[in-house]
Design a protein around this motif. Structure first.
Motif, PDB file in Angstrom:
ATOM      1  N   ARG A 102       0.678  -1.296  -0.127  1.00 14.22           N
ATOM      2  CA  ARG A 102      -0.046  -0.036  -0.106  1.00 14.22           C
ATOM      3  C   ARG A 102       0.830   1.356  -0.075  1.00 14.22           C
ATOM      4  NH1 ARG A 102      -2.850  -2.770   3.693  1.00 14.22           N
ATOM      5  NH2 ARG A 102      -2.277  -1.502   5.473  1.00 14.22           N
ATOM      6  N   PHE A 103       1.963   1.252   0.845  1.00 21.71           N
ATOM      7  CA  PHE A 103       2.836   2.398   1.006  1.00 21.71           C
ATOM      8  C   PHE A 103       3.375   2.653  -0.504  1.00 21.71           C
ATOM      9  CE2 PHE A 103       7.602   3.355   1.096  1.00 21.71           C
ATOM     10  CZ  PHE A 103       7.376   4.614   1.181  1.00 21.71           C
ATOM     11  N   LEU A 104       3.761   1.725  -1.250  1.00 19.16           N
ATOM     12  CA  LEU A 104       4.686   2.051  -2.612  1.00 19.16           C
ATOM     13  C   LEU A 104       3.536   2.279  -3.608  1.00 19.16           C
ATOM     14  CD1 LEU A 104       7.029  -1.331  -2.319  1.00 19.16           C
ATOM     15  CD2 LEU A 104       7.598   1.347  -2.049  1.00 19.16           C
ATOM     16  N   SER A 105       2.146   1.743  -3.514  1.00 18.22           N
ATOM     17  CA  SER A 105       1.355   1.864  -4.897  1.00 18.22           C
ATOM     18  C   SER A 105       0.459   2.930  -4.636  1.00 18.22           C
ATOM     19  CB  SER A 105       0.463   0.525  -4.916  1.00 18.22           C
ATOM     20  OG  SER A 105      -0.200   0.345  -3.620  1.00 18.22           O
ATOM     21  N   GLU A 106       0.530   3.412  -3.338  1.00 24.74           N
ATOM     22  CA  GLU A 106      -0.300   4.865  -3.136  1.00 24.74           C
ATOM     23  C   GLU A 106       0.524   5.928  -3.374  1.00 24.74           C
ATOM     24  OE1 GLU A 106      -2.453   4.239   0.487  1.00 24.74           O
ATOM     25  OE2 GLU A 106      -3.459   2.478  -0.311  1.00 24.74           O
ATOM     26  N   ALA A 107       1.938   6.252  -3.668  1.00 24.71           N
ATOM     27  CA  ALA A 107       2.695   7.386  -3.473  1.00 24.71           C
ATOM     28  C   ALA A 107       2.390   8.136  -4.855  1.00 24.71           C
ATOM     29  CB  ALA A 107       4.344   6.653  -3.736  1.00 24.71           C
ATOM     30  N   HIS A 108       1.753   7.426  -5.970  1.00 27.03           N
ATOM     31  CA  HIS A 108       1.554   8.604  -6.811  1.00 27.03           C
ATOM     32  C   HIS A 108       0.176   8.547  -7.335  1.00 27.03           C
ATOM     33  CE1 HIS A 108       5.893   7.670  -7.399  1.00 27.03           C
ATOM     34  NE2 HIS A 108       5.930   8.870  -7.834  1.00 27.03           N
ATOM     35  N   VAL A 109      -0.362   9.670  -7.994  1.00 23.97           N
ATOM     36  CA  VAL A 109      -1.681   9.611  -8.532  1.00 23.97           C
ATOM     37  C   VAL A 109      -1.723  10.561  -9.735  1.00 23.97           C
ATOM     38  CG1 VAL A 109      -2.823   9.979  -6.315  1.00 23.97           C
ATOM     39  CG2 VAL A 109      -1.792  12.137  -7.334  1.00 23.97           C
ATOM     40  N   ALA A 135      -4.707  16.682 -13.178  1.00 25.12           N
ATOM     41  CA  ALA A 135      -4.596  17.614 -14.324  1.00 25.12           C
ATOM     42  C   ALA A 135      -3.395  18.342 -14.920  1.00 25.12           C
ATOM     43  CB  ALA A 135      -5.563  18.678 -14.180  1.00 25.12           C
ATOM     44  N   ASP A 136      -2.744  18.189 -15.822  1.00 27.88           N
ATOM     45  CA  ASP A 136      -1.694  18.918 -16.549  1.00 27.88           C
ATOM     46  C   ASP A 136      -1.821  19.905 -16.908  1.00 27.88           C
ATOM     47  OD1 ASP A 136       0.700  19.615 -17.557  1.00 27.88           O
ATOM     48  OD2 ASP A 136       0.819  17.956 -18.863  1.00 27.88           O
ATOM     49  N   PRO A 137      -1.576  21.336 -16.338  1.00 29.46           N
ATOM     50  CA  PRO A 137      -1.928  22.827 -16.746  1.00 29.46           C
ATOM     51  C   PRO A 137      -1.382  22.777 -18.437  1.00 29.46           C
ATOM     52  CG  PRO A 137      -0.720  22.807 -14.806  1.00 29.46           C
ATOM     53  CD  PRO A 137      -0.601  21.329 -15.310  1.00 29.46           C
ATOM     54  N   SER A 138      -0.201  22.153 -18.725  1.00 34.07           N
ATOM     55  CA  SER A 138       0.266  22.585 -20.050  1.00 34.07           C
ATOM     56  C   SER A 138      -0.441  21.647 -21.255  1.00 34.07           C
ATOM     57  CB  SER A 138       1.811  22.150 -20.178  1.00 34.07           C
ATOM     58  OG  SER A 138       1.932  20.744 -19.956  1.00 34.07           O
ATOM     59  N   SER A 139      -1.451  20.608 -20.697  1.00 34.40           N
ATOM     60  CA  SER A 139      -1.948  20.002 -21.572  1.00 34.40           C
ATOM     61  C   SER A 139      -3.455  19.664 -21.222  1.00 34.40           C
ATOM     62  CB  SER A 139      -1.345  18.670 -22.228  1.00 34.40           C
ATOM     63  OG  SER A 139      -1.420  17.746 -20.893  1.00 34.40           O
ATOM     64  N   ALA A 140      -4.218  19.094 -22.205  1.00 28.90           N
ATOM     65  CA  ALA A 140      -5.535  18.830 -21.681  1.00 28.90           C
ATOM     66  C   ALA A 140      -5.516  17.550 -21.134  1.00 28.90           C
ATOM     67  CB  ALA A 140      -6.471  18.692 -22.915  1.00 28.90           C
ATOM     68  N   GLY A 141      -4.453  16.904 -20.975  1.00 30.00           N
ATOM     69  CA  GLY A 141      -4.498  15.495 -20.435  1.00 30.00           C
ATOM     70  C   GLY A 141      -4.248  15.346 -18.982  1.00 30.00           C
ATOM     71  N   LEU A 142      -3.727  14.251 -18.652  1.00 31.60           N
ATOM     72  CA  LEU A 142      -3.296  14.176 -17.078  1.00 31.60           C
ATOM     73  C   LEU A 142      -1.723  13.731 -16.914  1.00 31.60           C
ATOM     74  CD1 LEU A 142      -6.425  11.923 -15.755  1.00 31.60           C
ATOM     75  CD2 LEU A 142      -5.962  14.024 -15.351  1.00 31.60           C
ATOM     76  N   ALA A 143      -1.466  14.105 -15.975  1.00 34.73           N
ATOM     77  CA  ALA A 143       0.116  13.963 -15.704  1.00 34.73           C
ATOM     78  C   ALA A 143       0.346  13.229 -14.375  1.00 34.73           C
ATOM     79  CB  ALA A 143       1.009  15.064 -15.674  1.00 34.73           C
ATOM     80  N   LEU A 144       1.223  12.370 -14.235  1.00 39.48           N
ATOM     81  CA  LEU A 144       1.690  11.736 -13.074  1.00 39.48           C
ATOM     82  C   LEU A 144       2.360  12.462 -11.802  1.00 39.48           C
ATOM     83  CD1 LEU A 144       1.990   8.435 -11.957  1.00 39.48           C
ATOM     84  CD2 LEU A 144       4.539   9.043 -12.412  1.00 39.48           C
ATOM     85  N   ALA A 145       1.723  12.384 -10.688  1.00 42.84           N
ATOM     86  CA  ALA A 145       2.199  13.444  -9.707  1.00 42.84           C
ATOM     87  C   ALA A 145       2.253  12.827  -8.515  1.00 42.84           C
ATOM     88  CB  ALA A 145       1.123  14.458  -9.513  1.00 42.84           C
ATOM     89  N   VAL A 146       3.088  13.259  -7.451  1.00 41.05           N
ATOM     90  CA  VAL A 146       3.370  12.546  -6.152  1.00 41.05           C
ATOM     91  C   VAL A 146       1.905  12.718  -5.317  1.00 41.05           C
ATOM     92  CG1 VAL A 146       4.634  12.916  -3.957  1.00 41.05           C
ATOM     93  CG2 VAL A 146       5.697  13.047  -6.070  1.00 41.05           C
ATOM     94  N   SER A 147       1.388  11.912  -4.738  1.00 41.09           N
ATOM     95  CA  SER A 147       0.060  11.963  -3.872  1.00 41.09           C
ATOM     96  C   SER A 147       0.238  13.123  -3.120  1.00 41.09           C
ATOM     97  CB  SER A 147      -0.176  10.570  -3.145  1.00 41.09           C
ATOM     98  OG  SER A 147      -0.026   9.454  -3.758  1.00 41.09           O
ATOM     99  N   PRO A 148      -0.831  13.765  -2.782  1.00 35.37           N
ATOM    100  CA  PRO A 148      -0.724  14.858  -1.834  1.00 35.37           C
ATOM    101  C   PRO A 148      -0.267  14.657  -0.380  1.00 35.37           C
ATOM    102  CG  PRO A 148      -2.663  15.079  -3.132  1.00 35.37           C
ATOM    103  CD  PRO A 148      -1.992  13.667  -3.301  1.00 35.37           C
ATOM    104  N   ALA A 149      -0.756  13.045   0.015  1.00 33.57           N
ATOM    105  CA  ALA A 149      -0.281  12.876   1.335  1.00 33.57           C
ATOM    106  C   ALA A 149       1.186  12.638   1.434  1.00 33.57           C
ATOM    107  CB  ALA A 149      -0.985  11.504   1.657  1.00 33.57           C
ATOM    108  N   TYR A 150       1.914  12.592   0.301  1.00 31.86           N
ATOM    109  CA  TYR A 150       3.293  12.069   0.325  1.00 31.86           C
ATOM    110  C   TYR A 150       4.233  13.312  -0.048  1.00 31.86           C
ATOM    111  CZ  TYR A 150       2.500   6.970   0.121  1.00 31.86           C
ATOM    112  OH  TYR A 150       1.808   5.863   0.360  1.00 31.86           O
ATOM    113  N   ALA A 151       3.490  14.409  -0.539  1.00 32.51           N
ATOM    114  CA  ALA A 151       4.220  15.529  -1.153  1.00 32.51           C
ATOM    115  C   ALA A 151       5.122  16.208  -0.139  1.00 32.51           C
ATOM    116  CB  ALA A 151       3.268  16.711  -1.546  1.00 32.51           C
ATOM    117  N   SER A 152       4.883  16.481   0.896  1.00 34.72           N
ATOM    118  CA  SER A 152       5.699  17.034   1.771  1.00 34.72           C
ATOM    119  C   SER A 152       6.933  16.405   2.357  1.00 34.72           C
ATOM    120  CB  SER A 152       4.958  17.591   3.267  1.00 34.72           C
ATOM    121  OG  SER A 152       4.598  16.319   3.934  1.00 34.72           O
ATOM    122  N   ALA A 153       6.805  15.163   2.130  1.00 38.07           N
ATOM    123  CA  ALA A 153       7.918  14.168   2.949  1.00 38.07           C
ATOM    124  C   ALA A 153       8.676  13.540   1.497  1.00 38.07           C
ATOM    125  CB  ALA A 153       7.300  13.077   3.610  1.00 38.07           C
TER     126      ALA A 153
END
Length: 711
Positions: A583-590, A593-611
């Motif tokens: 769970r720790f490993l698989s929930e690290a990314h979400v 929305a990608d501001p530079s395009s109409a699609g989606l981009a991979l990002a660090v999960s909000p719960a993981y962002a600060s760490a």
């Protein structure tokens, strides 16, 4: 005829005093009692009262009569308005010379009265009253309950005002404040910060202006008034005090000084560093030169004292050398500071060379330490500052450090096993001891250095041969118990949690560089049990995410080596551990929305962002370790399915733009998904159901694509 003359008139003071006490007991009215009291107090003031007689006086009159005298507002005809009060205070001061009576509630209840007298206008007739009050307060301070009662009943504020007023006995007010701050600093500042700041303001002004020995005397007093708390930096008055103290110290340390003059100045500077780090030293050329001078002087002092140690000389210098350790530690921090540095690069290089020589002296001193000296707080201070150096610099003094490692491991083990009763010298303790098992947690300060050293062959071999692995495992267990008992609410990082993270770092080094040790040493089986139990408890608490990342990754890395261990054979604890790790490993990314395009981009999960900056490398290592574990544990693919790992990762990769996924992440995702697809038809089917072949091709995951294409 009823009241005979005293000793000076009759020649037999004790006999006369006894007759007066008899009169006190038999007095028919207040007038007779008052007349007898006058004679008794004359004897008290003349110093003619021994302990036995003092007790007889108390037994004769108790607290009741002095209390009546204190509150009476009608003096006898022809006497000054203070007569009754003065008599009462003289008797109380006499009683207070008995420690039992000084701590009596009848004395403690009069603290507000004592404070009122200190703050009343003092004419020549009432100076003796002020002296008696100071005698009472000094006696109260020396009792077990005294300091707390003085603080809660407002004596700190009164003493501050008495000192600032500069009236009769004001220096005694300062002495009492120094004594109170020595035993109840936090409570004093919590209750009376404005008044104490006002005293510090006067002291710092006097310090800056003084051009005689007063300057050095104030160096001794000032450290007591520097709080280890915000008042100094959060008020303009505190900032002005710091500015004056900096200027005064710059004047002092820039002059030619004798040893007796330099030592108090270095101790004052160390007190300021403990309170504010280097924040009291201004930026710019003058500030950087002063900081360099300060660290330089500290290093010279350490070398002079420790390089050719005469036991008697070292004993007398321990306090100032410990203060120098504080200044050296600040030097290390400032040499490493990259953002808004106080020091220029040339100064940093010079100071690192000078500090290397000083730490050589510390190592030399520690190598001479005898077993019977291990409880000495100065040894702890020396080990602690060396730990600060090893945390940042292990490339220099390698030979000397390797030779000292057996002592350091043995010392840390002794303190840990025995629960050292030694109490740290104040300057030795820059960091809060919160979370430590004992007042002297040497391992906490050595761990960062051990983490670096276990990455190198020779020091690692020494640490292993000295039994450091078993010691660190026990320490991990103990610190985990401490953390488990702490509040579960989000809080600043404690020393306990920091220690646990660093121990994980040491063990990760050992797992990578000494896998045979992990296989044969039962220590690691015990550690694996703890890791498996702790991760499921820790992971839901997102404020412990960095520690959870350390434990998950270490556990997965160790599981690859301890694959045959009974504890890992689909037991309840192993299933819970792997489920939490997945769970720790698989929930690290979400996907977001990608501001530079109409699609989606991979990002660090909000719960993981600060760490994420702290756990990114651990996450990548954990993904590799999980991929390695899948073929070793036949039941693991089922655990991954239960944790929705193949489904979650497949959905994520099918939704985001491949260009938004860094190649390191592509490799990590492919490693895990490939092993799951190879080990389980069910996992393979889940990946295929989410267009796995299609996105595997887009990401360049050739091995996964081939696996999915096979029948």
């Amino acid at each position: 005829p009823r009241f005979p003359a005293m000793a000076s008139d009759s020649g037999d003071g004790h006999a006369t005093l006894k007759r007066c006490l008899s009169v006190l007991r038999d007095a028919r009215n207040d007038s007779e009692q008052f007349a007898a009291l006058l004679l008794v107090t004359r004897a008290v003031k003349a110093g003619e009262v021994d302990a036995k007689t003092r007790r007889q006086i108390f037994d004769a009159i108790g607290f009741t009569f002095p209390t009546r005298l204190l509150i009476s507002r009608q003096p006898p005809a022809g006497c000054s308005p203070h007569t009754f009060r003065a008599l009462g205070l003289t008797l109380l001061a006499c009683f207070c010379t008995d420690p039992q009576l000084a701590g009596h509630s009848q004395i403690l209840n009069k603290i507000p009265t004592f404070s009122d007298i200190l703050l009343s206008p003092c004419d020549p007739d009432s100076t003796s009253m002020v002296d008696d009050v100071y005698q009472c307060l000094s006696a109260v301070l020396a009792t077990p309950r005294g300091p707390r009662e003085l603080v809660t009943k407002g004596a700190v504020s009164a003493l501050c005002q008495a000192y600032l007023n500069g009236g009769h006995g004001s220096e005694r007010a300062l002495t009492l404040l120094v004594g109170l701050l020595a035993v109840a600093e936090a409570k004093c500042w919590q209750r009376d910060a404005p008044q104490l700041l006002a005293v510090l303001s006067k002291l710092s002004s006097d310090f800056l202006k003084a051009e005689d020995m007063t300057k050095f005397e104030l160096c001794e007093v000032l450290p007591h008034f520097i709080p280890l708390s915000p008042p100094l930096t959060e008020s303009s008055q505190g900032s002005e005090c710091l500015c004056r103290l900096y200027q005064g110290l710059a004047d002092v340390l820039g002059s030619k000084l004798s040893q007796s003059q330099r030592d108090p100045a270095l101790k004052l500077a160390a007190g300021l560093v403990q309170a504010c780090g280097a924040g009291w030293i201004p930026a710019g050329s003058a500030g950087s030169k002063f900081l360099a001078l300060l660290v330089n002087l500290a290093c010279v002092e350490v070398r002079l004292t420790l390089e050719e140690p005469d036991p008697m000389e070292v004993e007398g210098k321990k306090e100032v050398v410990t203060a120098c350790y504080v200044l050296m530690e600040m030097g290390i921090q400032e040499c490493l500071r990259e953002e808004k540095p106080l020091l220029e690069n040339v100064q940093k290089m010079q100071l690192m060379r000078i500090m290397e020589e000083a730490f050589g002296a510390v190592i030399f001193y520690l190598r001479q330490v005898k077993q019977e000296e291990l409880q000495d707080p100065f040894i702890f201070a020396s080990v602690r500052v060396l730990g600060a150096w090893l945390a940042e610099e292990t490339s220099s003094l390698k030979q000397e450090i390797c030779e000292l490692l057996p002592f350091l491991v043995d010392y840390a083990r002794k303190l840990f096993k025995e629960g050292s009763p030694a109490v740290s010298v104040p300057q030795a303790e820059l960091v809060s001891t919160e979370g430590s098992a004992f007042p002297q947690d040497a391992l906490r300060f050595l761990l960062p250095g051990f983490c670096h050293l276990t990455a190198e062959d020779r020091p690692r071999d020494i640490l292993i041969s000295e039994g450091a692995a078993a010691l660190l495992c026990e320490y991990f267990l103990q610190q985990w118990e401490v953390l488990s008992s702490e509040c579960t609410a989000p809080a600043p990082l404690t020393s306990t949690e920091m220690s646990l993270q660093t121990v994980c770092g040491v063990f990760l080094n050992l797992v990578v560089t000494a896998p045979d040790l992990v296989r044969r040493d039962k220590t690691f089986s015990s550690l694996m049990d703890v890791l498996m139990k702790s991760l499921p408890l820790l992971l839901p608490q997102k404020h412990h995410l960095v520690l959870a990342a350390n434990i998950a990754t270490l556990g997965l890395m160790m599981a690859r080596i301890l694959v045959g261990s009974a504890a890992l054979q689909e037991t309840q604890s192993s299933k819970e551990f792997f489920g939490a790790a997945i769970r720790f490993l698989s929930e690290a990314h979400v996907a977001q929305a990608d501001p530079s395009s109409a699609g989606l981009a991979l990002a660090v999960s909000p719960a993981y962002a600060s760490a994420w900056a702290d756990i990114r490398e651990l996450w990548l290592l954990g993904m590799q370790a999980l991929a390695s574990c899948v073929p070793l544990f036949p039941w693991l693919p089922h655990a991954a399915l239960q944790a929705r790992c193949p489904r979650g990762l497949s959905q994520l990769l099918s939704r985001v733009a491949p260009a938004s996924v860094h190649f390191e992440l592509v490799a990590a995702f492919q490693a895990v998904l490939l092993e799951l697809a190879r080990a389980s038809e069910q996992c393979r089917a889940v990946i295929l159901s989410h267009r796995g072949t299609e996105w595997a091709n887009l990401y360049g995951m050739a091995a996964l694509e081939q696996c999915l294409a096979e029948q």
